[in-house]
Scaffold this active site. Structure first.
Site, PDB file in Angstrom:
ATOM      1  N   SER A  85      14.719 -45.316  45.062  1.00  0.00           N
ATOM      2  CA  SER A  85      13.494 -46.267  45.687  1.00  0.00           C
ATOM      3  C   SER A  85      12.286 -45.931  44.786  1.00  0.00           C
ATOM      4  CB  SER A  85      13.144 -46.688  47.101  1.00  0.00           C
ATOM      5  OG  SER A  85      12.543 -48.240  47.772  1.00  0.00           O
ATOM      6  N   GLU A 118      18.916 -56.496  46.672  1.00  0.00           N
ATOM      7  CA  GLU A 118      18.420 -55.350  47.395  1.00  0.00           C
ATOM      8  C   GLU A 118      16.488 -56.311  48.133  1.00  0.00           C
ATOM      9  OE1 GLU A 118      17.787 -52.361  46.349  1.00  0.00           O
ATOM     10  OE2 GLU A 118      18.683 -51.897  44.421  1.00  0.00           O
ATOM     11  N   HIS A 174      18.859 -52.727  49.989  1.00  0.00           N
ATOM     12  CA  HIS A 174      18.121 -51.653  49.511  1.00  0.00           C
ATOM     13  C   HIS A 174      18.354 -50.988  50.116  1.00  0.00           C
ATOM     14  CE1 HIS A 174      14.649 -49.815  47.501  1.00  0.00           C
ATOM     15  NE2 HIS A 174      14.129 -49.741  48.673  1.00  0.00           N
TER      16      HIS A 174
END
Length: 488
Positions: A189, A310, A400
C-alpha cells in the site's frame, strides 16, 4: 536466554534470542525530529557509550488512534514525534545474508514497523534472511509540502526518513549478519507507493538492489496540490503563510487535530490521501512512474502485484457508502482521473462498482503502468493474489492487505481473525515466502517448484497466487485495455 550484541557506527546494541532468531528492537536510525528538526530532513542519531538495550520497540509516529485495535491488538502503543527507530530479525549465527527492509503501509497516515503483523521472525528463519522494519514520519509530520515556505523546511521528509533507514542499513547491517550489497525493499500500500518514490529519488540511488511492491502504484501530488494542502493546514491552525514558523512551536497534538479536520473536510471520509509524496525539485524531482520510465531505477529487479479485490476493503456491503454518482466523484478526486461515467457503465451500479473501479484502475492498472515503465531498464515480475476464505466477512475476497500474513508467515494473525489455518493456506504462505525469499537471494522470484517467467508486453506473464499457484498470460486483457484508457 542469550542476549546477542551487535556493533553499529553509533554504539553497540544488545538484543534477545528467541527460537533461533536474534531480535533487536527500537534502534535509533536518526535523531529525534523534534523542535527545530520538525519538518526537516532527518539527521544522524547521537552516539552512545556502553551497550544499549534493544529489547523494546520504539515509540510509534503520531497518527490517528487505533480505536479498533487492528494495528496494535496487544494494546495502545506510545505515540511520539521521537519515533525514528527500526527493528532487526536475523537467524542466529547469520553471516552476509540477504537483507529485506519492510516499509509499512497505512495511507501515509497510520502504521508502524512494530505492528505484530509485520513481525519478521518467521520470514527470517524460513528464508535465511535478515529482516528490517522501519518507522517513518506520517501525516502532516512526514508529508506536508513546506519547502515553498522557505529554507527552514523540507518536503517529503517521510521519504527522507526511509532513505535514512536504508543508509543506516547499508552502513550497519553487516554487524547483524546482513550483506549491505544485497538489500531488497518490500512494502504494501503506502509502503509500496513509497518504494515507487524511492526508485525515483536521486538520494536513494545505490541503497537498494531489488524492490517488491505489493498493492501500491506510483502516487505523488503535483507541487500546487501539495502546497494547497499545506496552506489548508495552516488555515486550520489559524496561521498565515508569513507566520509559518509557529508550526515549530505548536504541540504535536494540535497539529494532528487540525490535520484530522482537514482530512475530513477535503475527503468526507473517502479513500483519498491528503498526505502523500509530492513532486519537489530537491527531493522528488519527477513523478515516480515517469522517472522510472526515464531510467532512474535502471538495473534494479522489480516484483510487483496486486490483490484481486483490493477495492472491497474500502467499499463493503452493508457499510455506509455514498450513492454511485457521489462515489464516482470521490474516486475521480482521489485518483485524479477524468470523468468515470463511461468506465462505470462496465461495473455494477451498486457499492461493488466503485470497489471494482478502485481495484482495476488504481491498483491493477497502476501496477501494470509502473511495470511497463521499468521494462526497458530492468527485469520485472508480476503477480496477482486471488485467495479468499469462504464465509469470512472480510477475507471472503482477496481484499487490500490480505496477502501480508502469507508473505510474513504470520498465520497467527489469521487465527486472531477467527480463521482455522488449513493446509492450502499454509501451502499458499510457503509459495509466497519462497518467491519473495528467492528474489531477495538472487534477484529472481522463480523457484524449482514454481517457475516464474519475466513480465513483458507480449505475453504479460502473471503469477496467480490461489489454492494452487500458476502462471497466466495476460489475465483479463479486455479489462486491461479498458482501464488503460484512463491512465495517463
Amino acid at each position: 536466554m542469550r542476549q546477542p550484541e551487535a556493533a553499529t557506527m553509533y554504539g553497540k546494541v544488545r538484543g534477545i534470542q528467541d527460537h533461533g532468531i536474534n531480535i533487536w528492537r527500537g534502534i535509533p536510525f536518526a535523531a529525534p525530529p523534534t523542535g527545530e528538526l520538525r519538518f526537516r530532513a532527518p539527521q544522524p542519531p547521537a552516539s552512545w557509550n556502553g551497550v544499549r538495550d534493544a529489547f523494546a520497540f520504539g515509540p510509534v509516529c503520531h497518527q490517528p488512534p487505533d480505536r479498533k485495535g487492528t494495528r496494535f491488538p496487544g494494546g495502545t502503543p506510545v505515540y511520539d514525534e521521537d519515533c525514528l527507530y527500526l527493528n532487526v530479525w536475523a537467524p542466529a549465527g547469520a553471516e552476509s545474508l540477504p537483507v529485506m527492509v519492510w516499509i509499512h503501509g497505512g495511507t501515509f497516515l497510520t502504521g508502524a514497523g512494530s505492528q505484530p503483523l509485520f513481525d519478521g521472525a518467521a520470514l527470517a528463519l524460513s528464508g535465511n534472511v535478515v529482516v528490517v522494519s522501519v518507522n517513518y514520519r506520517l501525516g502532516p509530520f512526514g508529508f506536508l509540502h513546506l519547502a515553498p515556505l522557505g529554507d527552514d523546511y523540507s518536503s517529503n521528509v517521510g521519504l527522507l526518513d526511509q532513505i535514512a533507514a536504508l543508509e543506516w542499513t547499508r552502513g550497519n547491517i553487516a554487524g547483524f549478519g546482513g550483506d549491505p550489497q544485497r538489500i531488497t525493499v518490500f512494502g504494501e500500500s503506502a509502503g509500496s507507493m513509497s518504494i515507487a518514490a524511492l526508485l525515483a529519488m536521486p538520494a536513494a540511488r545505490g541503497l537498494l538492489t531489488g524492490a517488491i511492491m505489493q498493492s501500491g502504484p506510483s502516487q505523488a501530488f503535483r507541487p500546487e496540490q501539495g502546497e494547497a494542502v499545506a496552506l489548508g493546514l495552516l488555515a486550520e491552525l489559524g496561521i498565515d503563510r508569513a507566520n509559518a514558523g509557529k508550526l515549530l512551536e505548536l504541540p504535536a497534538e494540535a497539529i494532528m487535530e487540525a490535520a484530522g479536520r482537514l482530512v475530513q473536510r477535503l475527503t468526507g471520509g473517502s479513500p483519498a490521501m491528503i498526505f502523500q509524496p509530492v513532486v519537489d525539485s530537491l527531493t522528488l524531482p519527477e513523478e515516480p512512474v515517469r522517472a522510472v520510465a526515464n531510467g532512474s531505477a535502471a538495473g534494479i529487479p522489480l516484483l510487483i502485484g496486486t490483490n484481486a479485490h483490493e477495492g472491497h476493503y474500502f467499499f463493503r456491503e452493508g457499510a455506509q457508502v455514498p450513492a454511485i454518482e457521489e462515489s464516482l466523484k470521490v474516486l475521480q478526486q482521489a485518483l485524479g482521473t477524468p470523468d468515470l461515467s463511461e468506465l462505470a457503465s462496465h461495473y455494477p451500479a451498486n457499492w461493488e462498482g466503485p470497489a471494482g473501479i478502485l481495484t482495476d484502475l488504481f491498483f491493477w492498472g497502476g501496477a501494470i503502468a509502473f511495470a511497463e515503465s521499468q521494462l526497458e531498464h530492468g527485469p520485472v515480475w508480476m503477480y496477482r493474489f486471488d485467495w479468499g476464505v469462504k464465509e469470512h466477512p472480510l477475507l471472503l475476497r482477496a481484499v487490500h492487505t490480505a496477502e501480508i500474513p502469507y508473505v510474513f508467515g504470520n498465520m497467527s494473525h489469521l487465527r486472531d481473525l477467527g480463521l482455522a489455518i488449513s493446509p492450502p493456506m499454509e501451502s499458499l504462505s510457503s509459495s509466497m515466502q519462497n518467491a519473495w525469499i528467492a528474489f531477495a537471494h538472487g534477484g529472481r522470484p522463480g523457484t524449482r517448484d514454481l517457475p516464474w517467467p519475466e513480465y513483458g508486453l507480449t505475453e504479460r506473464a502473471t503469477l496467480i497466487f490461489d489454492e494452487t499457484a500458476c502462471v497466466v498470460k495476460d489475465p483479463d486483457p479486455e479489462k486491461r485495455r479498458l482501464v488503460f484508457k484512463y491512465i495517463s
